[in-house]
Design an enzyme around this catalytic site. Sequence first.
Site, PDB file in Angstrom:
ATOM      1  N   ARG A  22      38.605  50.477 -46.068  1.00  0.00           N
ATOM      2  CA  ARG A  22      37.989  49.420 -45.969  1.00  0.00           C
ATOM      3  C   ARG A  22      37.191  48.980 -45.128  1.00  0.00           C
ATOM      4  O   ARG A  22      36.757  48.460 -45.128  1.00  0.00           O
ATOM      5  CB  ARG A  22      38.501  49.074 -47.003  1.00  0.00           C
ATOM      6  N   ASN A  40      38.408  50.146 -53.349  1.00  0.00           N
ATOM      7  CA  ASN A  40      39.177  50.734 -53.672  1.00  0.00           C
ATOM      8  C   ASN A  40      39.635  51.427 -55.181  1.00  0.00           C
ATOM      9  O   ASN A  40      40.082  50.288 -56.295  1.00  0.00           O
ATOM     10  CB  ASN A  40      40.998  50.287 -52.776  1.00  0.00           C
TER      11      ASN A  40
END
EC number: 6.2.-.-
Length: 752
Positions: A22, A40
């Site tokens: 990320r 996520n």
Amino acid sequence: MPDHKQRAEILVQGIVQGVGFRPFIYRLADEIELSGSVKNLGDAGVEIILEGPKEKIRNFLNNLREKSPPLSEIQSIDVNYSKPQGIEGFEILESAEGGEGSGTIPPDTAMCDNCLEDMRDPESRYHGYWATSCVDCGPRFTVIRGLPYDRPKTSMEEFPMCDECRAEYEDPLDRRHHAQTIACPNCGPQLFSVPGTENPIEKTAEALQEGQIAAIRGVGGTHLACDAYNDEAVIRLMRRLKRLHKPLAIMARDLEMIEDFAKFSEEEQEILKSIKRPIVILDQIEGSPLSTEISEGLHNVGVMLPYTGVHYLLFDYIDFPVVMTSANLTGRPMLIENESIISELDEIADFMLLHDRKIVARCDDSVVRFSGGTRRFLRRSRGWAPSPIPLDLGEEPILALGAEFDNTIALYDDGNCYVSQHIGDVDDLETMGFLEETVDHLTNITNVEMPDKVACDLHPDFMTTELAEGMSDEPIRIQHHHSHLASILGEREIEEVIGIAADGIGYGPDGTVWGGEILYANASDFKRVGSLSKMLMPGGDKASQYPARMIAGIFYDSSDLPDILEKHARFPGGDEEREMVEEQVRERFNSPKSTSAGRTLAAASSLLDICQERTYEGEPAMKLESVAIRGTPLDVSPKLEIQEGRPVLSVQSMMRDLIDLKEKGEKREDIAATAQNVLAEGLAKIAIRQARELELENVAFTGGVAYNDAIGRRVREMIEGSGLVYVTNEKLPCGDGGVSFGQLIVASEFWQ
């Protein structure tokens, strides 16, 4: 003409949690100037929303694969386009419920170049710090206790972050953003030595320079080290460990140092330098300065490059390669706790370099060899475990307990097959305890409830069989060589195969010892369509330890057995043992039937006086290969016969041909090469014949014998030369370390 804006909704699946994925997306979007978010979704993957010009989105997608974090493994990218909604800026969203820290846990890997540069930089706060790491490198599998994967669930919980580490951890533009193992000299794990010293790295180097033995505790276990050029030090280490002949792995500072004693191809160089850093089996150069005791009687040696900060710092003080062998007493798991290391290695190590970070899961070094034209795992462990092999085997979780030797376990859940790190030989209570710990750890870090469905080997006396019976009301027992071939079916996602499964021993459904088999196999069933001819194993396991017994076992039905044994078999007990073994095979007393390829090669090794006692698994065959590499196969053809309704390669004819060559005075190297060649050609001819008869195009080769380069190459040449498709293990060991995965494949069919 202006580049119109678009909205792209992207789903990325694979190993994309716990690897800095990320923050990488955040930095990439910031660099390309795209708006949006990243989130996520746990096992479902990572969701990316992008808004911006079409060209910039295309640029982002091109960079997504090419520049992704080194520990990530992207399996799929799905993109849906729509009209933009006017998002401003880019942000990392809170994970979906159950998403934070779920998904696949990546393996431990080597220190990355950026962290190495930080550790080398006198201006960096990480200068000289052995445990420097980031989201791109360092320990994962060996420090995590359970999910979610965040610091409190790891052994780093005992080391609260200082303010400077906390600032980097929380900065999405920093490569240490959410790096759960972030630490520095002020707040992280510390090194210490026994005996104590202010400079433990420097003092360890001094001990090695003086010919001493050092115990070095690493990320997943402990190594014993000594100067690899120092014969006296190496012999002392082997005697103290009671491993007098087993080859030892070594570590070299860099490729230039390796060139002093071994040669390597571009493929071998690439894997040596990879972030996974396995041990790679390399051929030694002529006149190698390595101690001959390191791989006595072998032409090759296992070599690895540094992969932790300790290794790099140690090589700042020494200019020679070092033995790096696992610090475990014979038949027991590797030592990982400081108290055990200090007490149990007290009379083995002269100096100990330890640290205070707990090792949650043992993890041995992986071992790789290029043979038969293929990269093969001898051991799949650090750097790979527990990365899953994606494969749909149904809805229910399955646990497979693997083989007795070179054991791994395997766990299936929701489209992923997780194969554990190397466990070892499960023939004692301590290793069985390690196996049970591994089951608990693997189920914890994958969030899988203990499965009701359990698979194990067919052998009734294995400790793993007993364990399976205690775990499940109806465990499924799977024949050893069927598991070997099923592992290839799973790897290659093919339905059926004619396969050569050649190894030491495996329990056959007829109660005999199998090991040189040609099988038709699919996931649910198999049929024996060829093999080596039958022989006996006088004394059972003793025939594995003393291969001269196999000469008697091969010629058990021959009238000239006494003459053959007197001339060509050397027994440690002399004439008395020879006569006893002769009577044993005549009376068929304690002499199980076998078709083992491994025992056949061992008999050839004994016949040529290359190896008369097996002190570690595969030793006679490995030493036969090292002699054969200097020879050329002579003109001897395999003799094929029909026995019990199936084609067999006559081991008796093969051994008589070898005896004839020996009595004619042919070079031992050429006879050794001939033995390997006859075995390879005989097995390949039967497999090719049966594949054509059954109209199958795929012919597989697996089992421990497939590690032999000459045999592997000849089998491959013949199969491909006949117009068939050669398949073998590439993702998992072709030896017993891949059996657990094969058991999953077969078990999934049983429970459909």
